[in-house]
Design a protein around this motif. Structure first.
Motif, PDB file in Angstrom:
ATOM      1  N   THR A  68       0.842  -1.191   0.000  1.00 43.37           N
ATOM      2  CA  THR A  68       0.000   0.000   0.000  1.00 43.37           C
ATOM      3  C   THR A  68       0.880   1.244   0.000  1.00 43.37           C
ATOM      4  N   ILE A  69       0.689   2.084  -0.998  1.00 38.58           N
ATOM      5  CA  ILE A  69       1.419   3.344  -1.074  1.00 38.58           C
ATOM      6  C   ILE A  69       0.556   4.452  -0.481  1.00 38.58           C
ATOM      7  N   SER A  70       1.196   5.395   0.198  1.00 39.23           N
ATOM      8  CA  SER A  70       0.473   6.534   0.748  1.00 39.23           C
ATOM      9  C   SER A  70       1.424   7.718   0.853  1.00 39.23           C
ATOM     10  N   ARG A  71       0.855   8.867   1.093  1.00 44.22           N
ATOM     11  CA  ARG A  71       1.666  10.067   1.246  1.00 44.22           C
ATOM     12  C   ARG A  71       1.082  10.966   2.322  1.00 44.22           C
ATOM     13  N   ASP A  72       1.955  11.667   3.029  1.00 43.45           N
ATOM     14  CA  ASP A  72       1.557  12.660   4.018  1.00 43.45           C
ATOM     15  C   ASP A  72       2.152  13.987   3.565  1.00 43.45           C
ATOM     16  N   ASN A  73       1.343  14.794   2.923  1.00 40.16           N
ATOM     17  CA  ASN A  73       1.858  16.044   2.362  1.00 40.16           C
ATOM     18  C   ASN A  73       2.279  17.029   3.455  1.00 40.16           C
ATOM     19  N   ALA A  74       1.676  16.939   4.618  1.00 36.88           N
ATOM     20  CA  ALA A  74       2.064  17.824   5.716  1.00 36.88           C
ATOM     21  C   ALA A  74       3.476  17.503   6.203  1.00 36.88           C
TER      22      ALA A  74
END
Length: 120
Positions: A68-74
């Motif tokens: 699972t790929i994810s991102r936290d832009n903060a």
């Protein structure tokens, strides 16, 4: 200066899990598509997964349902949660950012990679 720094690799038994992280700096992380690309020993580069700036995701067939790929832009950070790992997942994993907000455009920056070894 653009920097992509991966972490979280290591040695794990088959069936185990790892979570890779990629800390990004030097560019506006939130507006670019990001991908994970891997290189197994003695083989070429293989795109694994990508996520657009809007959060749409895509995976190579061999990891669907397991990664699972994810991102936290903060936090300017990209992640790859890897479950049910197999020996064939052994590779150096690279974080990369694309030229646009999607993941179809070319890659412009690469991290130095993090090594994942899955023992049988």
């Amino acid at each position: 200066e653009v920097q992509l720094v991966e972490s979280g690799g290591g040695l794990v038994q088959s069936g185990g899990s790892l979570r890779l992280s990629c800390a990004a700096s030097g560019f506006t992380f939130s507006i670019y598509g990001m991908s994970w690309v891997r290189q197994a020993p003695g083989k070429g580069l293989e795109w694994v997964s990508g996520i657009t700036s809007g959060g749409s995701t895509a995976y190579v067939d061999s990891v669907k349902g397991r990664f699972t790929i994810s991102r936290d832009n903060a936090k300017n950070t990209l992640y790859l949660q890897m479950n049910s790992l197999k020996p064939e997942d052994t590779a150096v994993y690279f974080c990369a950012n694309h030229q646009t907000n999607g993941v179809s455009a070319g890659i412009i920056y690469w991290g130095i990679g993090t090594l994942v070894i899955v023992s049988s």
